[in-house]
Design a protein around this motif. Structure first.
Motif, mmCIF file in Angstrom:
data_model
loop_
_atom_site.group_PDB
_atom_site.id
_atom_site.type_symbol
_atom_site.label_atom_id
_atom_site.label_comp_id
_atom_site.label_asym_id
_atom_site.label_seq_id
_atom_site.Cartn_x
_atom_site.Cartn_y
_atom_site.Cartn_z
ATOM 1 N N LEU A 119 1.040 2.504 9.677
ATOM 2 C CA LEU A 119 1.744 3.781 9.750
ATOM 3 C C LEU A 119 3.224 3.619 10.064
ATOM 4 C CD1 LEU A 119 -1.030 5.762 11.595
ATOM 5 C CD2 LEU A 119 -0.018 6.405 9.406
ATOM 6 N N PHE A 120 3.578 2.467 10.653
ATOM 7 C CA PHE A 120 4.986 2.230 10.975
ATOM 8 C C PHE A 120 5.701 1.415 9.898
ATOM 9 C CE2 PHE A 120 2.695 2.536 15.067
ATOM 10 C CZ PHE A 120 3.260 3.716 15.520
ATOM 11 N N ASN A 121 4.969 1.055 8.834
ATOM 12 C CA ASN A 121 5.583 0.309 7.727
ATOM 13 C C ASN A 121 5.830 1.273 6.580
ATOM 14 O OD1 ASN A 121 3.037 -1.904 8.628
ATOM 15 N ND2 ASN A 121 5.189 -2.373 9.023
ATOM 16 N N ALA A 125 8.966 -1.357 3.315
ATOM 17 C CA ALA A 125 8.310 -2.589 3.777
ATOM 18 C C ALA A 125 7.203 -3.042 2.837
ATOM 19 C CB ALA A 125 7.726 -2.362 5.168
ATOM 20 N N ARG A 154 10.228 -14.002 4.120
ATOM 21 C CA ARG A 154 11.133 -14.259 5.239
ATOM 22 C C ARG A 154 11.587 -15.707 5.214
ATOM 23 N NH1 ARG A 154 8.187 -10.222 8.131
ATOM 24 N NH2 ARG A 154 6.548 -11.577 8.826
ATOM 25 N N MET B 88 -7.077 -1.154 11.096
ATOM 26 C CA MET B 88 -6.333 -2.405 11.088
ATOM 27 C C MET B 88 -5.981 -2.925 12.473
ATOM 28 S SD MET B 88 -2.474 -1.871 9.695
ATOM 29 C CE MET B 88 -1.094 -1.882 10.788
ATOM 30 N N HIS B 95 5.265 -4.834 13.654
ATOM 31 C CA HIS B 95 4.351 -4.195 12.708
ATOM 32 C C HIS B 95 4.365 -4.845 11.336
ATOM 33 C CE1 HIS B 95 4.815 -0.835 15.700
ATOM 34 N NE2 HIS B 95 3.519 -1.013 15.643
ATOM 35 N N GLY B 96 5.207 -5.867 11.180
ATOM 36 C CA GLY B 96 5.234 -6.604 9.912
ATOM 37 C C GLY B 96 4.020 -7.490 9.718
ATOM 38 N N VAL B 97 3.289 -7.761 10.805
ATOM 39 C CA VAL B 97 2.058 -8.546 10.660
ATOM 40 C C VAL B 97 0.862 -7.627 10.878
ATOM 41 C CG1 VAL B 97 3.046 -10.791 11.238
ATOM 42 C CG2 VAL B 97 2.214 -9.322 13.071
ATOM 43 N N PHE B 98 -0.127 -7.732 10.020
ATOM 44 C CA PHE B 98 -1.301 -6.866 10.124
ATOM 45 C C PHE B 98 -2.461 -7.446 9.313
ATOM 46 C CE2 PHE B 98 1.375 -5.308 6.657
ATOM 47 C CZ PHE B 98 0.489 -5.271 5.600
ATOM 48 N N TRP B 118 -3.363 -8.193 4.193
ATOM 49 C CA TRP B 118 -2.895 -8.895 5.395
ATOM 50 C C TRP B 118 -1.578 -9.596 5.115
ATOM 51 C CZ3 TRP B 118 -6.811 -10.435 2.180
ATOM 52 C CH2 TRP B 118 -6.700 -11.691 1.601
ATOM 53 N N THR B 121 2.841 -14.930 9.299
ATOM 54 C CA THR B 121 4.135 -14.922 9.988
ATOM 55 C C THR B 121 5.278 -15.389 9.088
ATOM 56 O OG1 THR B 121 3.431 -17.030 10.934
ATOM 57 C CG2 THR B 121 3.311 -15.108 12.351
ATOM 58 N N GLU B 172 -2.596 -4.315 18.800
ATOM 59 C CA GLU B 172 -2.595 -2.889 18.475
ATOM 60 C C GLU B 172 -3.678 -2.614 17.433
ATOM 61 O OE1 GLU B 172 0.419 -1.522 15.799
ATOM 62 O OE2 GLU B 172 0.662 0.373 16.850
ATOM 63 N N GLN B 174 -4.895 0.439 14.542
ATOM 64 C CA GLN B 174 -4.509 1.659 13.835
ATOM 65 C C GLN B 174 -5.651 2.073 12.905
ATOM 66 O OE1 GLN B 174 -0.760 1.834 11.713
ATOM 67 N NE2 GLN B 174 0.292 0.573 13.232
#
Lengths: 154, 246
Positions: A119-121, A125, A154, B88, B95-98, B118, B121, B172, B174
């Motif tokens: 939800l924050f991406n 992104a 990255r 998730m 939040h870039g990793v999930f 997914w 890193t 976290e 979600q």
């Protein structure tokens, strides 16, 4: 008795030899030999513990022709003119698939926004997906599994 | 039929007629309940991001390993781009990793697929879909595999996919529905109706399971699209505000 058995055995051996020769000389029915190790597909599936075994025994038969599998993959990704980099017959193994016979189609040309992200991406992104390994069942022709991979940004 | 009716006594005939009328009325009132899809007119296509669901932060309680829960509901047409509903694991600080598991439906598909998505890193991104027989309700799970940074995705309590090591551990959880195009059908339809419900969700910390206490959130694009109602900390539903039951 021996006179009958020996010719029968000979016929059996010759028959099996011819069958094996035909199987070896007709690789296009099982995918192109040049595509024995499609790099993109290997890279995508290597992100998981799933496996593709391209060493499908010659006696294993399939009901779905290669062209039908490619058509199913093109329809699935919504890109009728998508580039097909390779098509290979393989046995697919994952936690829920036990050596299922599939056509592995390395396809490029779709324009998918990545489905994943939280939800924050926000949209910025989400990477675009243009290429995927689409696995079409060689038994009934349904698209069974898709592996998409976008290398590190990255 | 007429002959049989004539043979019956008047009282029995009346009773039989009443019974027939009752059956007819009951079957006609039952029809709207079977209506699978609501009408969603006026959808226009422009790119963006519409999502609604819940999150819960476990930064202060180390040992988060798993999130599971039900997603119940349907996704009527149209799907212009992509629509998803999922649970998730992520990091509250990145939040870039999930690692995300649920269902996905893209434009042109006649049904949904089970989805796992997914990142690692290095910023690599993967998503995998698998065919399943569609039905109304399924239980999805995402689990950190013991002693690794690899993740397992389950569907109706059976594992269907494992990742390799991704290089991060979660803090976290979600759960949400989302779509990436204004012209898409947001998961669910009119409420009350065939909305998409997330319910019975739990998380595991240090080997113990707990009910989730989601804080409901939605992104800023959602005002004209996303309806949401939270029934409890681990039970909420979402629907598309542009749909009606007409």
């Amino acid at each position: 008795m021996a006179r009958r058995i020996i010719p029968a055995l000979l016929a059996l051996v010759v028959g099996l030899g011819v069958y094996a020769l035909v199987a070896v000389l007709t690789p296009n029915t099982r995918g192109s030999a040049a595509d024995a190790a499609p790099p993109f597909v290997d890279e995508a599936i290597a992100q998981t513990t799933s496996r593709l075994d391209y060493d499908v025994p010659a006696y294993v038969s399939f009901a779905v022709p290669q062209r039908d599998a490619v058509a199913a993959a093109r329809a699935f990704v919504g890109a009728p003119n998508a580039t097909i980099h390779s098509t290979r017959l393989a046995l697919h193994t994952s936690p829920s698939r036990d050596r299922d016979l599939v056509w592995v189609i390395d396809i490029e040309g779709m324009n998918w926004t990545a489905a994943g992200g939280g939800l924050f991406n926000g949209p910025e992104a989400r990477p675009m997906i243009h290429r995927a390994a689409v696995l079409v069942s060689a038994i009934d022709g349904h698209v069974d599994t898709v592996y998409a991979f976008v290398p590190g940004r990255r | 039929m007429q002959r049989t009716l004539r043979r019956l006594r008047p009282r029995s005939r009346q009773l039989l007629r009443a019974l027939l009328v009752a059956v007819l009325v009951a079957s006609s009132t039952a029809l709207p309940a079977n209506k699978a899809y609501a009408y969603c007119g006026g959808l226009t296509s422009y790119a963006g991001f519409w999502g609604s669901g819940g999150n819960e932060d476990f930064t202060d309680s180390q040992g988060l390993t798993e999130v599971d829960g039900y997603v119940q509901g349907q996704l009527p047409d149209p799907v212009v781009n992509v629509s998803t509903a999922w649970y998730m694991l992520s990091r509250a600080t990145n939040h870039g990793v999930f690692a995300q598991g649920g269902w996905v439906r893209r434009a042109g598909w006649s049904t949904y697929y089970v989805m796992a998505a997914w990142t690692d890193t290095s910023g690599s991104y993967s998503e995998t879909y698998q065919y399943v027989t569609p039905s109304l309700s399924h239980y999805y799970g995402v689990r950190l595999l013991n002693g690794t940074t690899a993740y397992d995705f389950s569907y109706d309590r059976s594992s269907w996919l494992d990742t390799v090591n991704l290089g991060w551990t979660p803090s976290e959880v979600q759960a949400a529905g989302e779509t990436h195009n204004h012209g898409d059908h947001f998961p669910g339809s009119a409420a009350p109706g065939p909305y998409v419900e997330f319910w019975g969700s739990t998380h595991t910390v240090s080997g113990l399971g707990y009910s989730n206490s989601f804080v409901m959130i939605e992104n800023l694009s959602s005002t004209d699209v996303v309806g949401k109602t939270q029934l409890s900390g681990n039970d909420f539903y979402v629907w598309d505000k542009r749909c009606t039951d007409g």
